[in-house]
Design an enzyme around this catalytic site. Structure first.
Site, PDB file in Angstrom:
ATOM      1  N   HIS A   1       0.965  -1.184   0.030  1.00 55.79           N
ATOM      2  CA  HIS A   1       0.038  -0.129  -0.052  1.00 55.79           C
ATOM      3  C   HIS A   1       0.845   1.244   0.000  1.00 55.79           C
ATOM      4  O   HIS A   1       2.126   1.314   0.282  1.00 55.79           O
ATOM      5  CB  HIS A   1      -0.957  -0.161   1.347  1.00 55.79           C
ATOM      6  CG  HIS A   1      -0.144   0.204   2.656  1.00 55.79           C
ATOM      7  ND1 HIS A   1       0.522  -0.802   2.998  1.00 55.79           N
ATOM      8  CD2 HIS A   1      -0.123   1.144   3.299  1.00 55.79           C
ATOM      9  CE1 HIS A   1       1.157  -0.510   4.182  1.00 55.79           C
ATOM     10  NE2 HIS A   1       0.770   1.003   4.471  1.00 55.79           N
TER      11      HIS A   1
ATOM     12  N   HIS B   1       4.674   0.119  -0.044  1.00 56.53           N
ATOM     13  CA  HIS B   1       5.374  -0.643   1.137  1.00 56.53           C
ATOM     14  C   HIS B   1       4.681  -1.511   1.492  1.00 56.53           C
ATOM     15  O   HIS B   1       3.312  -1.690   1.290  1.00 56.53           O
ATOM     16  CB  HIS B   1       6.049   0.324   2.005  1.00 56.53           C
ATOM     17  CG  HIS B   1       4.944   1.131   2.708  1.00 56.53           C
ATOM     18  ND1 HIS B   1       4.394   2.038   2.345  1.00 56.53           N
ATOM     19  CD2 HIS B   1       4.536   1.066   3.942  1.00 56.53           C
ATOM     20  CE1 HIS B   1       3.531   2.716   3.212  1.00 56.53           C
ATOM     21  NE2 HIS B   1       3.526   1.955   4.271  1.00 56.53           N
TER      22      HIS B   1
ATOM     23  N   ARG C   1       5.231   6.339  14.037  1.00 62.99           N
ATOM     24  CA  ARG C   1       5.240   6.760  12.495  1.00 62.99           C
ATOM     25  C   ARG C   1       4.683   8.289  12.344  1.00 62.99           C
ATOM     26  O   ARG C   1       3.404   8.217  13.079  1.00 62.99           O
ATOM     27  CB  ARG C   1       4.450   5.664  11.417  1.00 62.99           C
ATOM     28  CG  ARG C   1       4.715   5.913  10.218  1.00 62.99           C
ATOM     29  CD  ARG C   1       3.888   5.220   9.393  1.00 62.99           C
ATOM     30  NE  ARG C   1       2.575   5.819   8.893  1.00 62.99           N
ATOM     31  CZ  ARG C   1       1.489   5.343   8.708  1.00 62.99           C
ATOM     32  NH1 ARG C   1       1.515   4.079   8.196  1.00 62.99           N
ATOM     33  NH2 ARG C   1       0.024   5.961   8.413  1.00 62.99           N
TER      34      ARG C   1
HETATM   35  C1  SIN Z   1       5.567  -1.891   8.724  1.00 69.41           C
HETATM   36  O1  SIN Z   1       5.309  -1.767  10.042  1.00 69.41           O
HETATM   37  O2  SIN Z   1       6.568  -2.254   8.408  1.00 69.41           O
HETATM   38  C2  SIN Z   1       4.751  -1.179   7.834  1.00 69.41           C
HETATM   39  C3  SIN Z   1       4.357   0.238   8.204  1.00 69.41           C
HETATM   40  C4  SIN Z   1       3.304   0.862   7.558  1.00 69.41           C
HETATM   41  O3  SIN Z   1       2.586   0.368   6.896  1.00 69.41           O
HETATM   42  O4  SIN Z   1       3.229   2.401   7.770  1.00 69.41           O
END
Ligand code: SIN
Length: 280
Positions: A103, A255, A271
């Site tokens: 996504h 990603h 994040r």
């Molecule tokens: C992850 O935790 O590796 C993916 C994070 C995300 O989708 O922002």
């Protein structure tokens, strides 16, 4: 000044000689900003950021978005979304299993995201990597005929799409949360404002279908594009170390988290998500 070292021929660079906890000079920020646009994924090792420092660095790229999962935001810092399998006294410390599908962040918003900045506070001993693929490179590798077809198309995106499938998350999503994000439309190909590169803008997480096509036609085309974008030779796989800060350009890539790690092995990430504000 930051030193930029590319990690694959297609995307990704490591940035050395920078401490993101300290205010960046304009020259250092410009070098990082330029590398971000050119490489789409930047990796900074050995960083120790407070929530304030994480927010301050992220804000230099644009205003920050607040994730729709209100219960997974860091208390006192709604700009920080917690991705975590840690549970303390029965209370989960973030969203477990988040983003374990290809996504681009928040494409279900009217105004999607410019980029995300993730800080690894705890990482599993083994596994829990994040994969990235370039949607700009993928577009450039298509035939001119296919490029032309795609440039005329629009896709429908919806937050609930990722959660309608049983294997994408271990915990449910309240209907009320799903209702807060109705479907939106975006062009299937967008021009990156900084590089001028054309980027595919569909993803298995949130793209429901191509507007105006039958379900069978849309599934066929999207299925082809998803396989094309995620070809192994074009994928960067980041193995996290505690203290890593990784930032990625949601306009130019997809990603996916890799959900292969042991549930008893803590993985705790903070994040921020930067909004894509059109210029002019
Ligand atoms: C992850 O935790 O590796 C993916 C994070 C995300 O989708 O922002």
């Amino acid at each position: 000044m930051p030193e930029i070292r590319p990690v694959t021929p297609v995307l990704g660079a490591e940035v050395a000689n920078v401490d993101l906890a300290k205010p960046l000079s304009n020259a250092a920020f410009d070098a990082i900003h330029d590398a971000f646009n050119r490489h789409s994924v930047l990796v900074f090792h050995d960083q120790a950021l407070t929530p304030e420092q994480h927010i301050e660095f992220s804000r230099r790229f644009g205003p920050l978005m607040v994730h729709v999962f209100a219960e997974d935001l860091l208390e006192g810092y709604p700009e920080i979304y917690r991705l975590s399998n840690v549970v303390v006294d029965g209370v989960r410390q973030g969203r477990p299993d988040a983003g374990q599908y290809w996504h681009s962040d928040l494409t279900y918003e009217e105004r999607p995201s410019l980029g995300s900045v993730m800080h690894a506070l705890e990482v599993p001993a083994v596994g829990g990597d994040t994969m990235f693929c370039s949607t700009a490179h993928a577009f450039e590798q298509l035939s001119p005929v296919m490029q032309k077809i795609l440039e005329g198309l629009t896709a429908i995106h919806e937050f609930g799409h990722a959660f309608g499938r049983s294997n994408t998350t271990s915990i449910g999503v309240a209907q009320e949360t799903l209702d807060r994000r109705p479907p939106v439309e975006h062009p299937v190909v967008r021009v990156h404002p900084a590089t001028g590169r054309k980027c595919l803008f569909v993803n298995p997480g949130f793209t429901v279908k191509i507007k105006g096509m039958s379900d069978a036609e849309s599934d066929l085309l999207l299925g082809f594009l998803y396989r094309h974008m995620t070809r192994p030779e074009w994928v960067l796989r980041h193995k996290w170390c505690k203290g890593d800060v990784v930032m990625w350009d949601n306009r130019a890539l997809l990603h996916s988290g890799v959900g292969d790690y042991d549930a008893s092995s803590p993985r705790h990430m903070h994040r921020t998500t930067i909004e894509d504000v059109p210029s002019g």
